[in-house]
Structure formats: C-alpha cells, structure tokens
Write an enzyme that holds these catalytic residues in place. Structure first.
Site, PDB file in Angstrom:
ATOM      1  N   GLY A 129     105.530 -38.508  23.984  1.00  0.00           N
ATOM      2  CA  GLY A 129     104.070 -38.403  24.128  1.00  0.00           C
ATOM      3  C   GLY A 129     103.550 -39.689  24.725  1.00  0.00           C
ATOM      4  N   LYS A 163     153.614 -20.530  41.380  1.00  0.00           N
ATOM      5  CA  LYS A 163     153.315 -21.926  41.033  1.00  0.00           C
ATOM      6  C   LYS A 163     154.556 -22.635  40.502  1.00  0.00           C
ATOM      7  CE  LYS A 163     148.389 -21.481  40.322  1.00  0.00           C
ATOM      8  NZ  LYS A 163     147.211 -21.824  39.564  1.00  0.00           N
ATOM      9  N   CYS A 195     101.635 -41.976  29.230  1.00  0.00           N
ATOM     10  CA  CYS A 195     102.291 -41.951  30.554  1.00  0.00           C
ATOM     11  C   CYS A 195     103.189 -40.740  30.808  1.00  0.00           C
ATOM     12  CB  CYS A 195     103.113 -43.212  30.739  1.00  0.00           C
ATOM     13  SG  CYS A 195     102.093 -44.678  30.753  1.00  0.00           S
ATOM     14  N   THR A 251     138.299 -26.488  28.565  1.00  0.00           N
ATOM     15  CA  THR A 251     136.941 -26.656  28.062  1.00  0.00           C
ATOM     16  C   THR A 251     136.571 -25.469  27.183  1.00  0.00           C
ATOM     17  OG1 THR A 251     136.378 -27.881  30.051  1.00  0.00           O
ATOM     18  CG2 THR A 251     134.540 -26.969  28.791  1.00  0.00           C
TER      19      THR A 251
END
Ligand SMILES: NC(=O)c1ccc[n+]([C@@H]2O[C@H](COP(=O)([O-])OP(=O)(O)OC[C@H]3O[C@@H](n4cnc5c(N)ncnc54)[C@H](O)[C@@H]3O)[C@@H](O)[C@H]2O)c1
Length: 437
Positions: A265, A35, A268, A124
């Site tokens: 809740g 690299k 729907c 990360t």
C-alpha cells in the site's frame, strides 16, 4: 560413484555426460532403443552445445553407457537419478505416471537385495510428491521402509536448454530436499567438483523452488513484454529502460519485497501501478499483469480477513495502521482497509500505532484522519498492554519494540495472526497463525 540415470532426454543426457566428466561411472536407462544405441555409439541423443564431445569422450573412457534393463542398472549402481518427463496432463497438472513407473521399477529391483541405494528425483514434480506419493510407492515396491538402506531425495534441475552443459557446471545453487542424512550426503557427493552452494531442505520446499523459479522466469519475460507494450507509444526504448532498471540490485533485482506477508500500500505502489494501467488503456495495450497485481494485492487483504473470521473469536486488536512501520503515512494503507473491513463485519476493534496516534495529536495527519477515517479516532489505543489484554485476537502488522514486548509478554492464550513474518512472535505462547505461511 556409480549412477543410474533414468530418462535420457535433455536433463538425463546432459546430466549423464556431465556426471561422467566429473569422474562418476554412469549407466543411462531409457525405453527408447534409439537413444540407448546412440549413447553406446558415443553419440548424444540430443542437440546441445558441447554435449556431442562430452558424450563421445565419456563413452570412449568407459564412464558412460546405456541400457534398457532398469533392474540391471540399479544392481550395478549406488544412486538412481530419475529424469523422465512430467508432461502436462489433461487437468493441467503434470502427469507423474512416468516417474511413478520408474520409482516402482527401482523399488522392485532393490527388493530382497542387501544393497544400499539412494533414489534422487530430478524430474519437476509438484510440492509434496516426493514424500507423499513417491516415498510410499518406493517403500511398497521395495517391501521395506525407507531410511535404513534405501534413501530418497528430490534434487531440482535448473539447466536451460541451449546452454545446459554450462548450467550444469555452474548452477545457481544445488538444492537437495532429502528425507534422510544419507540421502543428502549421497546426493551432495554427486556434485563434488561443481562449484555452487549446496542447500539442504525438505523435499516439498525443494519441489516448490523449482516451480517458483520457472513461474518467476515466466513472469519476468511477460513483465518485460507488457512493459514494452505499455511504454512503446510514449516513445520509450524499453530495452534501454529495462537495462538501467535491472542495475538496481537493491530493490529491483534483489530479495527486497520477496517476502510473503501482507498487502502492499502507501502513497506510491498502488498509484504508480494505476498510472501504468492508465497508460496501457490509453493505447489499448493489454496489461493483465499490472491489473492482476492490484487484484492479487486485494486478494491478500481478503485472505487476512478470512483468517481472522475463521478464528470465530472477537474482539480484535490490530497492531499497525500506517502502511509500514516507522511512518505515520496512512494513504492507501492496507491496514486501514483491513480495519474498515473488520468494522464493517461488526468487530469490536482496537488499533495500536503510536506513530499515527502522535501525528494525530500533533496535527500532521489530522486532516487525513478527520476527513477519511474520523471513526478511527475512538479506536486508537494508547496503552499496548491494555490493548493486548482486551483482545481475543491480536492482528500483528507492525509495532514498536516496546509494543511488541507487550504482545510477547501478555499474548499467552490469545490468537495471534501475524501479517509480518516476525519469527519472534511464533514462540510467545499465543495460538500463532500466519496468513501467508
Ligand atoms: N528440459 C529442460 O530444460 C528441463 C530443465 C529442468 C527440469 N526439467 C524437468 O526434467 C524432466 C525431464 O525433462 P526432459 O526435458 O529431459 O524430458 P524429455 O522428454 O526430453 O526426456 C524424458 C526421457 O524419459 C524417457 N522415459 C520415459 N519413460 C521412461 C522409463 N520408464 N524409463 C526410462 N526412461 C523413460 C523418455 O524416453 C525420454 O527419453 C521433466 O520433469 C522436466 O520438467 C527439464
């Protein structure tokens, strides 16, 4: 600025070429000779849109070169950016050994010198790693405390492979979890010329945002695929349905509902999730996300109960019974479920919800209350002040402004368990606890 970039993989190679394009002087560091040689020949070590031209141009201008010698690279630069791999380890947690090693190398290179240097972690890593793991490693290797001449920040990377140069130039935001003002300023200065909001936060929050983002992206893909499996047998073109679905930027693709607190809740959400599951079951389509959503909601209810029980005190006054503020609708209210669990555990309970109380008197919700929860009638407290005074634990779901005032005024010395995330409650003198924060 002069920047050393440790790890010339997808993140490091793109960052190197793009920082050089912004005018910085970049030294790439990697353990791979291949690299290093590629970069020094002006060739990119990865295949990505635009990266070949950018690398060639930066090397030609003398803005980008690579080497193996970590100490020399640190010696020549103001900032070290760490973008080595953090592959999944045996136990499922990311293997941080490459990051550890590089941070120790940088610390050792700074030991005994007079130079100021900022280390920016780009890999990360799990929340807490920068402050609890890497800061002590860097201090030990450098032989001094951070914050005087050596600084540390976590700066998550959000590029997508395949369009990473474009993502570098136009990131969704630049997040800097800095341990000092200098760490923040030095990291922010790297991005001068990149148009995006710069957000300063603590390192653990920054680390968690990276993990949250990828978990969310994964969830979105899996949700779309699961929706397609469920709806395909109904002859729905789910591509079209989701395209239109995504046009709702008020509720669907928006911060709405993305607030931790209590369970959902009402009449729907649970019902329609069950409708999706029943569609899936009919065609034997796998629907783990829909099912797990209900399970996760139940887990939040249990978490609230656990938090209340952990206080070891009673009685309890619950503010809010309807499934959300401003309504008297009790259908599938998680507060009703919580109250039931508390009664089941033998708690002496009072409930304050003037909307429900009024509807009980006016007869609107009378039938539901008499049929489903007749034992709640005697628990309803009319006077919020008395209910606060009588409680050892106040559980706050929602309340009118006046009733919230009673908690703020009289809550001193009580335990206050906040299910709503109302910041006013944090400073009312009660022993404040959140279930989700
Ligand atoms: N690939 C992505 O799209 C992407 C996006 C955002 C964040 N990330 C995160 O960034 C980090 C790097 O990802 P990547 O895909 O670029 O990894 P990668 O595996 O492509 O590259 C890592 C590089 O680090 C080098 N390296 C290992 N040990 C080293 C050492 N001691 N000194 C110098 N170099 C060393 C390796 O030789 C390799 O070239 C990971 O934590 C990853 O989760 C990746």
């Amino acid at each position: 600025m002069k920047i050393a970039i440790f790890g010339l993989g997808y993140v490091g190679a793109v960052s190197g070429a793009c920082f050089a394009e912004l005018g910085h002087e970049v030294i790439g560091v990697d353990i791979s000779d291949a690299k290093i040689n590629l970069i020094n020949r002006g060739e990119a070590p990865i295949v990505e849109e635009m990266i070949a031209e950018l690398t060639a141009g930066a090397v030609k201008l003398g803005k980008l070169r690579a080497m193996k010698d970590a100490a020399a690279a640190v010696g020549e630069t103001d900032v070290s950016l760490v973008s080595v791999g953090t592959p999944t380890g045996r136990d499922g947690a990311p293997d941080l050994s490459y990051v550890d090693h590089v941070v120790e190398e940088i610390g050792a290179a700074l030991r005994g010198t007079a130079k100021s240097h900022t280390v920016v972690i780009r890999s990360t890593i799990p929340p807490g790693s920068t402050e609890q793991r890497l800061a002590p490693l860097l201090e030990k290797a450098a032989g001094e405390k951070l914050g005087a001449r050596i600084h540390l920040a976590f700066n998550p990377e959000f590029l997508r492979e395949g369009r990473s140069v474009r993502d570098f130039r136009q990131p969704p935001f630049t997040i800097i979890g800095a341990l000092s003002d200098v760490a923040f300023e030095q990291t922010a200065a790297l991005y001068a010329g990149v148009e995006s909001e710069v957000i300063r936060t603590d390192p653990a929050t920054a680390e968690s945002i990276k993990l949250l983002s990828n978990a969310w992206h994964g969830l979105k893909v899996a949700f779309a695929n699961e929706a397609a499996r469920i709806l395909k047998p109904s002859q729905v073109d789910v591509r079209k349905a989701l395209e239109i679905f995504a046009k709702d930027t008020v509720l669907n693709i928006s911060p709405a509902y993305l607030r931790p607190g209590f369970a959902f809740g009402g009449s729907c959400l649970p019902k329609d999730l069950r409708a999706m599951i029943s569609l899936a079951d009919r065609s034997q389509a796998a629907a783990p996300i829909m099912k797990a959503t209900l399970m996760s909601n139940e887990a939040q209810l249990d978490a609230a109960l656990t938090a209340i029980r952990a206080c070891g005190r009673r009685p309890v006054t619950l503010f809010g019974l309807a499934f959300k503020p401003g309504t008297d609708d009790l259908r599938e209210s998680p507060y009703v479920a919580l109250a039931e669990k508390l009664i089941g555990k033998g708690y002496d309970l009072r409930i304050v919800d003037p909307f429900v109380d009024a509807s009980r008197l006016m007869g609107k919700n009378k039938e539901f209350i008499e049929r489903e929860i007749p034992h709640f009638v005697d628990l309803m407290a009319r006077d919020a002040e008395d209910a606060v005074d009588a409680a050892e634990i106040i559980v706050y779901g929602h309340a009118t402004g006046v009733d919230k005032g009673a908690i703020l005024e009289r809550g001193v010395g009580k335990i206050l368990i906040d299910l709503s995330g109302d910041r006013d409650l944090e400073c009312c003198g009660a022993d404040y606890k959140g279930v989700a924060w």
